[in-house]
Scaffold this motif. Sequence first.
Motif, PDB file in Angstrom:
ATOM      1  N   ALA A 168       5.808   1.384   6.939  1.00  0.00           N
ATOM      2  CA  ALA A 168       4.612   1.522   6.115  1.00  0.00           C
ATOM      3  C   ALA A 168       3.837   0.207   6.142  1.00  0.00           C
ATOM      4  O   ALA A 168       4.392  -0.854   5.838  1.00  0.00           O
ATOM      5  N   VAL A 169       2.559   0.279   6.528  1.00  0.00           N
ATOM      6  CA  VAL A 169       1.692  -0.898   6.530  1.00  0.00           C
ATOM      7  C   VAL A 169       0.525  -0.637   5.580  1.00  0.00           C
ATOM      8  O   VAL A 169       0.171   0.511   5.301  1.00  0.00           O
ATOM      9  N   SER A 170      -0.068  -1.714   5.094  1.00  0.00           N
ATOM     10  CA  SER A 170      -1.181  -1.573   4.156  1.00  0.00           C
ATOM     11  C   SER A 170      -2.354  -2.423   4.623  1.00  0.00           C
ATOM     12  O   SER A 170      -2.187  -3.442   5.305  1.00  0.00           O
ATOM     13  N   GLY A 171      -3.546  -1.992   4.264  1.00  0.00           N
ATOM     14  CA  GLY A 171      -4.763  -2.722   4.583  1.00  0.00           C
ATOM     15  C   GLY A 171      -5.662  -2.800   3.377  1.00  0.00           C
ATOM     16  O   GLY A 171      -5.617  -1.938   2.485  1.00  0.00           O
ATOM     17  N   PHE A 172      -6.496  -3.809   3.324  1.00  0.00           N
ATOM     18  CA  PHE A 172      -7.421  -4.000   2.213  1.00  0.00           C
ATOM     19  C   PHE A 172      -8.563  -3.004   2.361  1.00  0.00           C
ATOM     20  O   PHE A 172      -9.292  -3.021   3.352  1.00  0.00           O
ATOM     21  N   GLY A 173      -8.715  -2.108   1.385  1.00  0.00           N
ATOM     22  CA  GLY A 173      -9.720  -1.059   1.473  1.00  0.00           C
ATOM     23  C   GLY A 173      -9.126   0.195   2.088  1.00  0.00           C
ATOM     24  O   GLY A 173      -7.917   0.414   2.065  1.00  0.00           O
ATOM     25  N   SER A 174      -9.963   1.028   2.673  1.00  0.00           N
ATOM     26  CA  SER A 174      -9.502   2.246   3.342  1.00  0.00           C
ATOM     27  C   SER A 174      -8.860   1.891   4.680  1.00  0.00           C
ATOM     28  O   SER A 174      -9.225   0.907   5.311  1.00  0.00           O
ATOM     29  N   VAL A 175      -7.895   2.706   5.109  1.00  0.00           N
ATOM     30  CA  VAL A 175      -7.263   2.497   6.404  1.00  0.00           C
ATOM     31  C   VAL A 175      -7.514   3.698   7.306  1.00  0.00           C
ATOM     32  O   VAL A 175      -7.680   4.817   6.835  1.00  0.00           O
ATOM     33  N   PHE A 176      -7.544   3.426   8.596  1.00  0.00           N
ATOM     34  CA  PHE A 176      -7.811   4.470   9.587  1.00  0.00           C
ATOM     35  C   PHE A 176      -7.094   4.097  10.872  1.00  0.00           C
ATOM     36  O   PHE A 176      -7.009   2.914  11.228  1.00  0.00           O
ATOM     37  N   THR A 177      -6.565   5.094  11.588  1.00  0.00           N
ATOM     38  CA  THR A 177      -5.851   4.846  12.832  1.00  0.00           C
ATOM     39  C   THR A 177      -6.683   5.294  14.022  1.00  0.00           C
ATOM     40  O   THR A 177      -7.123   6.447  14.091  1.00  0.00           O
ATOM     41  N   LEU A 178      -6.917   4.369  14.950  1.00  0.00           N
ATOM     42  CA  LEU A 178      -7.658   4.648  16.174  1.00  0.00           C
ATOM     43  C   LEU A 178      -6.679   4.928  17.310  1.00  0.00           C
ATOM     44  O   LEU A 178      -5.637   4.273  17.418  1.00  0.00           O
ATOM     45  N   ASP A 179      -7.015   5.884  18.165  1.00  0.00           N
ATOM     46  CA  ASP A 179      -6.245   6.152  19.371  1.00  0.00           C
ATOM     47  C   ASP A 179      -6.956   5.501  20.547  1.00  0.00           C
ATOM     48  O   ASP A 179      -8.088   5.866  20.881  1.00  0.00           O
ATOM     49  N   VAL A 180      -6.297   4.532  21.161  1.00  0.00           N
ATOM     50  CA  VAL A 180      -6.855   3.850  22.324  1.00  0.00           C
ATOM     51  C   VAL A 180      -6.354   4.543  23.584  1.00  0.00           C
ATOM     52  O   VAL A 180      -5.156   4.816  23.713  1.00  0.00           O
ATOM     53  N   THR A 181      -7.252   4.835  24.504  1.00  0.00           N
ATOM     54  CA  THR A 181      -6.896   5.540  25.733  1.00  0.00           C
ATOM     55  C   THR A 181      -7.254   4.680  26.948  1.00  0.00           C
ATOM     56  O   THR A 181      -8.167   3.854  26.887  1.00  0.00           O
ATOM     57  N   GLY A 241      17.803   9.090  -5.473  1.00  0.00           N
ATOM     58  CA  GLY A 241      16.755   8.609  -6.363  1.00  0.00           C
ATOM     59  C   GLY A 241      15.459   8.335  -5.626  1.00  0.00           C
ATOM     60  O   GLY A 241      15.424   8.241  -4.393  1.00  0.00           O
ATOM     61  N   ASP A 242      14.375   8.211  -6.399  1.00  0.00           N
ATOM     62  CA  ASP A 242      13.042   7.957  -5.863  1.00  0.00           C
ATOM     63  C   ASP A 242      12.529   6.610  -6.357  1.00  0.00           C
ATOM     64  O   ASP A 242      12.938   6.112  -7.415  1.00  0.00           O
ATOM     65  N   CYS A 243      11.609   6.044  -5.589  1.00  0.00           N
ATOM     66  CA  CYS A 243      10.925   4.834  -6.025  1.00  0.00           C
ATOM     67  C   CYS A 243       9.471   4.890  -5.589  1.00  0.00           C
ATOM     68  O   CYS A 243       9.103   5.617  -4.664  1.00  0.00           O
ATOM     69  N   LEU A 244       8.629   4.127  -6.278  1.00  0.00           N
ATOM     70  CA  LEU A 244       7.221   3.985  -5.937  1.00  0.00           C
ATOM     71  C   LEU A 244       6.946   2.537  -5.591  1.00  0.00           C
ATOM     72  O   LEU A 244       7.340   1.628  -6.330  1.00  0.00           O
ATOM     73  N   LEU A 245       6.276   2.327  -4.469  1.00  0.00           N
ATOM     74  CA  LEU A 245       5.927   0.992  -4.009  1.00  0.00           C
ATOM     75  C   LEU A 245       4.412   0.862  -3.925  1.00  0.00           C
ATOM     76  O   LEU A 245       3.707   1.853  -3.740  1.00  0.00           O
ATOM     77  N   SER A 246       3.937  -0.374  -4.024  1.00  0.00           N
ATOM     78  CA  SER A 246       2.496  -0.613  -3.956  1.00  0.00           C
ATOM     79  C   SER A 246       2.229  -1.939  -3.267  1.00  0.00           C
ATOM     80  O   SER A 246       2.952  -2.923  -3.516  1.00  0.00           O
ATOM     81  N   PRO A 247       1.215  -2.033  -2.401  1.00  0.00           N
ATOM     82  CA  PRO A 247       0.883  -3.312  -1.762  1.00  0.00           C
ATOM     83  C   PRO A 247       0.251  -4.280  -2.741  1.00  0.00           C
ATOM     84  O   PRO A 247      -0.219  -3.892  -3.825  1.00  0.00           O
ATOM     85  N   ALA A 248       0.207  -5.556  -2.362  1.00  0.00           N
ATOM     86  CA  ALA A 248      -0.340  -6.582  -3.242  1.00  0.00           C
ATOM     87  C   ALA A 248      -1.845  -6.430  -3.440  1.00  0.00           C
ATOM     88  O   ALA A 248      -2.361  -6.623  -4.540  1.00  0.00           O
ATOM     89  N   LEU A 249      -2.572  -6.080  -2.372  1.00  0.00           N
ATOM     90  CA  LEU A 249      -4.018  -5.928  -2.452  1.00  0.00           C
ATOM     91  C   LEU A 249      -4.394  -4.452  -2.577  1.00  0.00           C
ATOM     92  O   LEU A 249      -3.699  -3.589  -2.040  1.00  0.00           O
ATOM     93  N   PRO A 250      -5.490  -4.142  -3.270  1.00  0.00           N
ATOM     94  CA  PRO A 250      -5.927  -2.748  -3.355  1.00  0.00           C
ATOM     95  C   PRO A 250      -6.336  -2.219  -1.994  1.00  0.00           C
ATOM     96  O   PRO A 250      -7.048  -2.893  -1.246  1.00  0.00           O
ATOM     97  N   GLY A 251      -5.859  -1.043  -1.667  1.00  0.00           N
ATOM     98  CA  GLY A 251      -6.209  -0.480  -0.368  1.00  0.00           C
ATOM     99  C   GLY A 251      -5.288   0.641   0.042  1.00  0.00           C
ATOM    100  O   GLY A 251      -4.452   1.102  -0.744  1.00  0.00           O
ATOM    101  N   GLY A 252      -5.434   1.084   1.272  1.00  0.00           N
ATOM    102  CA  GLY A 252      -4.706   2.222   1.775  1.00  0.00           C
ATOM    103  C   GLY A 252      -3.362   1.850   2.371  1.00  0.00           C
ATOM    104  O   GLY A 252      -3.057   0.681   2.620  1.00  0.00           O
ATOM    105  N   VAL A 253      -2.560   2.891   2.615  1.00  0.00           N
ATOM    106  CA  VAL A 253      -1.235   2.750   3.226  1.00  0.00           C
ATOM    107  C   VAL A 253      -1.168   3.711   4.412  1.00  0.00           C
ATOM    108  O   VAL A 253      -1.648   4.848   4.329  1.00  0.00           O
ATOM    109  N   GLU A 254      -0.585   3.264   5.513  1.00  0.00           N
ATOM    110  CA  GLU A 254      -0.434   4.090   6.699  1.00  0.00           C
ATOM    111  C   GLU A 254       1.034   4.107   7.118  1.00  0.00           C
ATOM    112  O   GLU A 254       1.715   3.074   7.096  1.00  0.00           O
ATOM    113  N   LEU A 255       1.530   5.290   7.503  1.00  0.00           N
ATOM    114  CA  LEU A 255       2.908   5.440   7.962  1.00  0.00           C
ATOM    115  C   LEU A 255       2.930   5.493   9.482  1.00  0.00           C
ATOM    116  O   LEU A 255       2.182   6.240  10.099  1.00  0.00           O
TER     117      LEU A 255
END
Length: 228
Positions: free
Chosen positions: A143-156, A74-88
């Motif tokens: 899966a993590v969520s952030g308020f607004g758009s989400v973006f992943t930075l690569d630190v070197t 089966g499938d399910c749909l999840l949503s964070p409490a605040l509006p915004g993006g999700v990152e895997l």
Amino acid sequence: MPSFTITGDVDPFLHVSLQKGEKIFCESDAMVMMEEPLQVKGQLRGGIGRALVRRLANDESLFQQEIEAVSGDGDCLLSPALPGGVELLDVAPGADFVLSDGSFLAAESSVAINPRLNTIGGGFFGGTGGFVIMEARGQGKLAVSGFGSVFTLDVTPGRETVVDNSHVVAWSSTLSFEVGTPRTGGGFFGNIVNSVTSGEGLVIRFRGQGKVVICSRNRDLFRPRQSS
């Protein structure tokens, strides 16, 4: 293993497909829809002690949801409490992640969210859980969520990355970090004055090799004010 997919461009869903016998856990009230073969129940994951630490340290619910494919796939749909993006994120041995307040959405059952002592500076000044922060360990999808758009930075290595404290969602445990004020070249007091006058507040400086997930909005600025 469960399949995690982000569905939608604006305020997306987390779409999870489970085969019979598989299970995931997620933040309380995250489930939006699930098919009939799935069952959901509340769990004090990790026992009452860890559940209390998670609630006090990381702004998560005392009880979390466990969704299991009981009678079939089966499938399910999840949503964070605040509006915004999700990152895997992929959690693996040697590739753990530290979570900021309220950023946890869901994970495979093979991932554990455990308490870890914060740095002294982070404990006094950071918005990442005080003296105790939460760390995702094990192996599987997170899966993590952030308020607004989400973006992943690569630190070197050799290139410090500075992020506003209120916009950090999660980061690799391999990174070293320091909480402080933006640097202006004017010394300690000059940095404090600049922090106040610029409105920038505290920042986190990340060093090493790893990832930092950030979001575009500061949720503290959007919390409703209590009437006097």
